[in-house]
Structures are given as C-alpha cells and as structure tokens.
Design an enzyme around this catalytic site. Structure first.
Site, mmCIF file in Angstrom:
data_model
loop_
_atom_site.group_PDB
_atom_site.id
_atom_site.type_symbol
_atom_site.label_atom_id
_atom_site.label_comp_id
_atom_site.label_asym_id
_atom_site.label_seq_id
_atom_site.Cartn_x
_atom_site.Cartn_y
_atom_site.Cartn_z
ATOM 1 N N GLY A 101 113.966 -1.864 22.240
ATOM 2 C CA GLY A 101 113.853 -2.907 21.236
ATOM 3 C C GLY A 101 114.363 -2.587 19.854
ATOM 4 O O GLY A 101 114.511 -3.500 19.024
ATOM 5 N N GLY B 3 118.188 0.432 24.897
ATOM 6 C CA GLY B 3 119.417 -0.046 25.510
ATOM 7 C C GLY B 3 120.464 -0.280 24.433
ATOM 8 O O GLY B 3 121.409 0.484 24.259
ATOM 9 N N CYS C 243 135.836 -24.668 28.290
ATOM 10 C CA CYS C 243 135.606 -26.080 27.960
ATOM 11 C C CYS C 243 134.156 -26.364 27.587
ATOM 12 O O CYS C 243 133.448 -27.089 28.298
ATOM 13 C CB CYS C 243 136.039 -26.943 29.137
ATOM 14 S SG CYS C 243 137.704 -26.534 29.633
HETATM 15 N N1 LLP Z 1 112.826 -2.426 28.368
HETATM 16 C C1 LLP Z 1 112.580 -3.663 28.793
HETATM 17 C C2 LLP Z 1 111.416 -3.901 29.666
HETATM 18 C C3 LLP Z 1 113.422 -4.728 28.404
HETATM 19 O O1 LLP Z 1 113.159 -5.960 28.822
HETATM 20 C C4 LLP Z 1 114.524 -4.466 27.567
HETATM 21 C C5 LLP Z 1 115.418 -5.554 27.158
HETATM 22 C C6 LLP Z 1 114.753 -3.148 27.158
HETATM 23 C C7 LLP Z 1 113.881 -2.156 27.569
HETATM 24 C C8 LLP Z 1 115.900 -2.774 26.279
HETATM 25 O O2 LLP Z 1 115.804 -3.358 25.021
HETATM 26 P P1 LLP Z 1 116.818 -2.953 23.857
HETATM 27 O O3 LLP Z 1 116.508 -1.539 23.485
HETATM 28 O O4 LLP Z 1 118.188 -3.080 24.385
HETATM 29 O O5 LLP Z 1 116.515 -3.909 22.784
HETATM 30 N N2 LLP Z 1 120.572 -10.152 26.142
HETATM 31 C C9 LLP Z 1 119.852 -10.065 24.879
HETATM 32 C C10 LLP Z 1 118.837 -8.935 24.893
HETATM 33 C C11 LLP Z 1 117.867 -9.033 26.046
HETATM 34 C C12 LLP Z 1 116.918 -7.864 26.100
HETATM 35 C C13 LLP Z 1 116.173 -7.847 27.372
HETATM 36 N N3 LLP Z 1 115.282 -6.747 27.554
HETATM 37 C C14 LLP Z 1 120.849 -9.916 23.758
HETATM 38 O O6 LLP Z 1 122.054 -9.882 24.012
HETATM 39 O O7 LLP Z 1 120.451 -9.842 22.590
#
Ligand code: LLP
Length: 419
Positions: A239, A276, A343
C-alpha cells in the site's frame, strides 16, 4: 529514484537509447529498468534491517516472470492472489516457504495447489474460506498455516476503487468477528493458526492510516494471545504510495519502517510485507508514438498508438501519469489532450497537458507505468498485448513479445453449425 533520464536531449532507460529501442521493438511497448527494480527492492528491504522481516513482493503489480526473477535474486518472497500467480512465483524460483496467498475468492483447486506447494501462509478472508481450507488440508492429512486477514475499518488509499480496509469493503474478516473466528480456527484439525494479516489500500500517501491500522492490529494480537492463541507472524500488506509527478509525495520507506518498528517491537513477531507498486511502479514506462496531431474545434489532441487497453489506470482511476517527450524539445509548451485510438471517450491519458510541440511520429514516454500497467491490459479492439522489455545497463531483452493475429485468435473456434 529511477533510471529513466535524458542524455543530450534524448531519453534513456539506463544506458539504452529509447529512440533506437522503439525502432527495434516497434511501439507501443513497456520498458522496465532492472537497476530500478533492484534499487526499490533494496530500499524497502534495507529499511527493515535488523527486524525479522520477509518482503513478499505483490505479484499482481507486475507479474512478468523476468521481473519476478530479478526480485527473487534479491531475496524477495511473493504475495499471490491466484493459482496463476502462484505458478508464476514458483516458476520464477521463489521458494514456497516465502509465498503468502491472499484474496477473497480462493477456489478449492487453488487452495489444494497452494497446500501441495507448501506455502508459508494463507491469508484467510472469511469464515467459509477457513472451513474449505480446513477440509482440504484434512483430506491431505496436512495442516494449512493461516493468518486471518482482519479488516480494521480504516480509510486509506488514493482512490475509492483501491481502498480495501473499510468495513464496507469486501476484504477481510470484520473486526468484531475476528476473535471468535480465531477461536474456531484453533479447533480445526486442518488449520495451523500462525498469524494476523492486514492490508488497508494502495497508493497511500501518508503514514496516518497505517499508524491507525497497525495500532489496532497490535492491540488485537494482545487480545488473541490473552485468549491463548499463539501469533508468530504479522503480515502488514502493501500500500505504500509512490510519486506520480503530481500530488503528495508519499513517505519514504525508512519512515514507514520506523513507524512499524515502533509499533511492532513489543510484539516479537516475524513481519511480512506485500509491497507491489513501491517496487515496480517507477521501474517501468510505456513508450508510444504519436499517430496523429489533431486540431479539434475545441481542443488539440495527440492521438498516440497506446490506449486504455494497454494502460487502464487513467481511464479507470482518473490516475495521473507524467508524460515525457522522448526527444527533448525547446519549443513553447502547448496544451494537449493525449488520447489513444480506442473507441471510448475514457481512452485518454491526459487532459490539458502542457507539452512542447509534438508531431506525428514523435515518441512519448508515459511514466510510472511499471505497476498495474501490463498486468491490467486487455485485447479490447483486438489490439495485441504489447511487448515488455527489460533493460539492464546497455542490454535489453524482450521479456514478452507481441503476439501475432493468429496467436490472438487461436483459442476461438466457430461451432460446427457455422462451418
Ligand atoms: N496485498 C494485497 C492483499 C493487495 O490487495 C495489494 C493490492 C497489495 C498487497 C499491493 O499493494 P501495493 O503495494 O501495490 O499498493 N490497480 C490499482 C491498484 C490495486 C491494488 C490492489 N491490491 C491501481 O492501478 O492503482
């Protein structure tokens, strides 16, 4: 910090000239910088030096096998949310005992595969899921290691579509039901309770929601231990936000780590993280070419050869991405709408963006596209999934090639009655 920079007015990825790369690969395509991936991983991991911590890279952000191999070689584990991601992580050489499995809808097949692989932990999101894992593990004469993902009811995240820690969200076990479910879990012969898990959202740009959620979780661990429940792992999810060129500058991993060390020091648990975006986001760009410069009556458009099917974030979350010309240009800036060929009116990467004049054939780089870019692509409008290229110093490799039309349609068959 990333390794995309201008040299004599031309944009490079590490030591690779992107103009030459575009001629070699054909636009549009993604470019990832290996040095940047490694750097981001290390910044995050080093922030927890001295703590018992596993960095389980969240595969969903960018799941290319080559990217996973880079992170595996740095020591990363993996956070997976499907059988497919589990298979990718294993294929990339990530040890099963460094893999956690999250997600609200794990199927029986996926659970069985993860038990067979011997993963570190299931992050369980509901009572019915817990019962299914228990049953499958018992059939196999095994005990599945689990944490319950608890929902702390804390608001966080840059956009409502990526907030996950509110009680209205589908994620996790409700705070008020958690203690009872732990009690139940401890009685299950197929379950080994080992930890607590939490993930509150994505692109979080300040520490306050983390602090609120982590304090709550620390108190819960105290309660669970008082109930006689051994808690050895604490998974704090992902996050942490990244700079996108506009908006707040998110906290540095060192400050995030300092907060976590402060809150978790008395708990004596193994920490797990699932970053991530923080690792992959600024390690990638999307390279695209201007197809037409179109003077509309009300607006000036740059129609580029990348589209929402290649990078959906602006269309889906109103996300801001910096757009850089690949050849620097001293001309006076003009305001453009930068759009793709698909489109849909939402097929727009930027509105009213001031850029030095660009014309047909010029290249642009859509920045910060390494996370939730290629992985969220589709073939809408029968546009092929675009190549992904990994750069390492002055070398590059195509780590996913563009499919042919035959490959794109290979799984489609007309039924007999249409022959
Ligand atoms: N752990 C869980 C349980 C998650 O659901 C997620 C992301 C992460 C870790 C990794 O989160 P990060 O460190 O990347 O913030 N597609 C969206 C983001 C969706 C995130 C979903 N879950 C975007 O492009 O902003």
């Amino acid at each position: 910090m990333h390794h995309f920079a201008y040299r004599d007015g031309r944009l490079f990825a590490e030591d690779v000239d992107l103009t030459a790369l575009a001629d070699a690969v054909g636009t549009p395509f993604y470019v990832y910088s290996e040095a940047t991936l490694r750097r981001h991983y290390r910044v995050f991991a080093d922030a927890f030096t001295g703590a018992d911590a596993l960095v389980a890279y969240s595969v969903k952000a960018n799941s290319n096998i080559a990217v996973l191999k880079v992170l595996q070689s740095e020591g990363a584990g993996a956070d997976v949310v499907s059988g497919g991601e589990l298979a990718r992580a294993l294929k990339a050489g990530i040890a099963p005992n460094r893999i956690v499995f999250s997600g609200v809808g794990k199927t029986r097949d996926e659970i069985a595969a993860a038990i067979d692989a011997g993963i570190l932990q299931f992050n369980v999101e509901s009572a019915p899921e817990l019962h299914v894992i228990d049953a499958i593990a018992r059939e196999k004469n095994k005990r599945a290691p689990i944490a319950l993902r608890v929902n702390p009811d804390v608001a966080a995240g840059g956009h409502e579509k990526i907030s996950t820690g509110k009680k209205e969200d589908k994620f996790g076990v409700s705070w008020n039901q958690a203690r009872d479910l732990y009690r139940e879990a401890r009685k299950m012969a197929g379950i080994a309770v080992q930890g607590v898990d939490i993930h509150i959202g994505s692109q979080i740009d300040n520490l306050a929601p983390f602090e609120a959620a982590f304090q709550k979780v620390a108190a819960l661990i105290g309660d669970l231990r008082a109930d006689g429940c051994a808690i050895d792992t604490l998974d704090l999810g992902g996050g942490l936000g990244i700079p996108y060129g506009e908006g707040a500058i998110p906290p540095h991993p060192d400050d995030y780590a300092a907060l976590i060390k402060r809150v978790t020091a008395p708990l004596n648990v193994k920490l797990i993280f699932e970053p991530g975006r923080m690792i992959a986001g600024n390690a990638g760009i999307l390279l695209s070419r201007v197809v037409y410069a179109k003077e509309g009556e009300a607006r000036r458009f740059l129609i580029i050869d990348a589209a929402m099917n290649d990078l959906v974030r602006p269309a889906m979350y109103d996300a801001y991405h910096d757009i850089w010309p690949v050849a620097e240009n001293a001309g006076e800036k003009i305001s453009y709408d930068i759009v793709g060929p698909v489109c849909e009116s939402s097929d727009r990467f930027a509105k009213d963006r001031a850029l030095a004049p660009l014309q047909e054939g010029d290249l642009v780089a859509i920045m910060s596209a390494g996370a939730y870019g290629a992985v969220q692509a589709s073939q809408y409008n029968t546009r092929p999934l675009i190549p992904e290229v990994l750069v390492n110093g002055d070398q590059y490799a195509i780590i996913r090639r563009r499919p042919s039309f035959e490959e794109m349609t290979a799984h489609e068959t007309a039924p007999d009655w249409l022959r």
